[in-house]
Every structure is written in structure tokens, then in C-alpha cells.
Design a protein around this motif. Structure first.
Motif, PDB file in Angstrom:
ATOM      1  N   LEU A 137       0.851  -1.203   0.000  1.00  0.00           N
ATOM      2  CA  LEU A 137       0.000   0.000   0.000  1.00  0.00           C
ATOM      3  C   LEU A 137       0.880   1.243   0.000  1.00  0.00           C
ATOM      4  N   VAL A 138       0.569   2.211  -0.851  1.00  0.00           N
ATOM      5  CA  VAL A 138       1.215   3.525  -0.832  1.00  0.00           C
ATOM      6  C   VAL A 138       0.117   4.559  -0.614  1.00  0.00           C
ATOM      7  N   PHE A 139       0.282   5.411   0.425  1.00  0.00           N
ATOM      8  CA  PHE A 139      -0.670   6.500   0.693  1.00  0.00           C
ATOM      9  C   PHE A 139      -0.011   7.786   0.223  1.00  0.00           C
ATOM     10  N   LEU A 140      -0.542   8.374  -0.844  1.00  0.00           N
ATOM     11  CA  LEU A 140       0.017   9.610  -1.410  1.00  0.00           C
ATOM     12  C   LEU A 140      -0.721  10.799  -0.822  1.00  0.00           C
ATOM     13  N   ASP A 141       0.043  11.643  -0.099  1.00  0.00           N
ATOM     14  CA  ASP A 141      -0.578  12.794   0.546  1.00  0.00           C
ATOM     15  C   ASP A 141       0.425  13.923   0.725  1.00  0.00           C
ATOM     16  N   HIS A 142       1.408  14.008  -0.192  1.00  0.00           N
ATOM     17  CA  HIS A 142       2.388  15.077  -0.124  1.00  0.00           C
ATOM     18  C   HIS A 142       2.029  16.160  -1.121  1.00  0.00           C
ATOM     19  N   TRP A 143       2.949  17.016  -1.542  1.00  0.00           N
ATOM     20  CA  TRP A 143       2.564  18.085  -2.471  1.00  0.00           C
ATOM     21  C   TRP A 143       1.993  17.450  -3.722  1.00  0.00           C
ATOM     22  N   LYS A 144       0.936  18.028  -4.226  1.00  0.00           N
ATOM     23  CA  LYS A 144       0.107  17.344  -5.238  1.00  0.00           C
ATOM     24  C   LYS A 144       0.794  17.185  -6.587  1.00  0.00           C
TER      25      LYS A 144
END
Ligand SMILES: C[S@@+](CC[C@H](N)C(=O)[O-])C[C@H]1O[C@@H](n2cnc3c(N)ncnc32)[C@H](O)[C@@H]1O
Ligand SMILES: O=C(c1ccccc1)c1ccc(O)c(O)c1[N+](=O)[O-]
Ligand SMILES: [Mg+2]
Length: 221
Positions: A137-144
């Protein structure tokens, strides 16, 4: 010199939650950000969707891009199987310092590896330096604007195996148009959108859930 928002969030956690109780840490941050001051945590509404994805997938290796105050880090790590590990990347040293304190307060330091540095620099080093094969699982929530380049980097570094899930926050607000276009049109992914709202507001937002099918796009064999 006054305090920073992350410092105020840490103070709220220490005042309104119980050491060693991740749930009370998550609730204390949501309560503070709902009633005192907004902050860019994934929040409680989208957080329930994140919870469901984690509980369904039962990931053993998780990568989070963008830690901030470790709200989502604690929320996800709390639901992982006992032997699972979560690596989270944060390039702002002040936020990372607060995140580390909140992770320790929650009692999750064994499950979580916080790395201070930029995703673009660190993704290519994860196999070598942390013995990571692939992420479930990768949760992407950094600069868009980093979602797409980092997704391509994860592919290039062989860090995704068929069945791996990319879960991306904010695909509506602030929005990640190039990333959405890629995962929705590439044969390498099967994507679906979970409609929700921007944390602690009524603004439209949502999460994109994309299953990696393999580099040739043939799908899991
Ligand atoms: C929205 S906040 C993360 C919120 C957290 N995931 C949560 O839900 O509680 C985004 C964070 O990503 C960090 N960041 C942005 N771009 C980054 C990059 N390329 N590498 C590492 N950290 C980055 C920022 O410093 C910021 O703290
Ligand atoms: O980009 C912002 C942002 C833009 C402007 C002002 C404040 C925050 C933001 C808003 C909500 C999010 O869930 C989030 O992850 C981010 N972010 O910075 O990564
Ligand atoms: Mg976000």
C-alpha cells in the motif's frame, strides 16, 4: 516568537489523549482541527475510507508520502497486522520532529519508520537501505504535483507488485489532475474514486484507489 501549528497540535494531543492509545490521539487531533484550527490531516471523514482500505487489504509493507503531524501515520499503523511496517517520508524537519513525538506518544514507534527527506531522493534508496522488496500500500498525501512523478519512480524502482494499492488523497481538492489522468487511463492500473469532502469542511474532495496491474498492463497473472 509564537508556536507553530504542528506544535499546537502536539500540545492538544498531550493534553487530550492517552499515551499508548492511537485512537485517542486520532480523536484529539480531529477534535482540535475541527473546533480550534484547520490543519491538512486526511481527517475523520476520509479517514474512515482509509481505514476500510487498510482493513480490507491487510498490507504488510506500507509507504506514506507526506507525514506532517503523523495523523494518518498513526491512523493507518494502528490498523496494521502485528508484523507489518509503515515507512513515512517527510522533508520538513520541524513537522517531522512533531510527528516523531506524536508517533512515540501513540506507542507506535516499533511499527513506523519516519524518514526525514524528499520522496524523490528517498524512493530510489528504500530497497537498498531498508530491505524493502515491494509495497502493498502507498498512501500519497504530499505536495500534489509530486504524485505523478513519484508514482512513475515507484514503478521504475520495482517497488510495486501486481495487486499493490495506491491510495491518493486530495484528488479533487486541491486536485491532482495529471496523476488522475495517468492512473485512470494507464493499462497498469485499475482505478476507482471514493467521493468525500476536504478534511473538516464541506468542500468536495475524495480519494483515488488504484490497483497496480503490472508493468506490461497484462494484469496479475
Ligand atoms: C498534507 S501534509 C501530510 C498529512 C498527513 N498525511 C496526514 O494525513 O495527517 C503534506 C506533507 O508532505 C510534506 N511533503 C511535501 N512534499 C514532499 C516530498 N516531496 N517529500 C517528502 N515530504 C513532502 C510536507 O512537508 C507536508 O508536511
Ligand atoms: O495543498 C494543500 C494546501 C493548500 C493550501 C493551503 C493549505 C493546504 C493541502 C490541502 C489539503 C490536504 O489534504 C493536503 O494534503 C494538502 N497538502 O498540502 O498536501
Ligand atoms: Mg491530504
Amino acid at each position: 516568537t509564537g508556536s507553530t501549528r504542528p506544535q499546537r497540535i502536539l500540545r492538544a494531543v498531550q493534553k487530550n489523549s492517552t499515551r499508548g492509545s492511537p485512537c485517542s490521539v486520532v480523536n484529539a487531533i480531529d477534535d482540535y482541527c475541527k473546533h480550534k484550527e484547520w490543519a491538512m490531516n486526511v481527517g475523520d471523514e476520509k479517514g474512515i475510507i482509509v481505514d476500510d482500505v487498510v482493513l480490507e487489504l491487510k498490507p504488510i509493507t506500507v509507504l506514506e508520502l507526506g507525514t506532517y503531524c503523523a495523523y494518518s501515520t498513526v491512523r493507518i499503523a494502528n490498523l496494521l497486522p502485528p508484523e507489518a511496517k509503515l515507512i513515512t517520508l517527510e522533508f520538513n524537519a520541524e513537522s517531522a520532529a512533531i510527528a516523531r513525538e506524536i508517533i512515540t506518544w501513540a506507542g507506535l514507534e516499533e511499527k513506523i519508520q519516519l524518514i526525514i527527506g524528499a520522496s524523490g531522493d528517498w524512493i530510489p534508496r528504500l530497497k537498498e537501505e531498508f530491505g524493502i522488496e515491494t509495497f502493498d500500500l502507498v498512501f500519497l498525501d504530499h505536495w500534489k504535483d509530486r504524485y505523478l512523478p513519484d508514482t512513475k519512480l515507484l514503478e521504475k524502482c520495482g517497488l510495486l507488485k501486481p495487486g499493490a494499492v495506491l491510495l491518493a488523497d486530495n484528488v479533487i481538492c486541491p486536485g491532482t489532475p495529471d496523476y488522475l489522468d495517468y492512473v485512470r487511463n494507464s493499462p497498469r492500473y485499475k482505478s476507482k474514486f471514493y467521493r468525500s469532502h476536504l478534511e473538516y469542511t464541506q468542500e468536495e474532495d475524495g480519494l483515488e484507489h488504484s490497483v497496480f496491474l503490472g508493468m506490461a498492463g497484462r494484469g496479475a497473472e
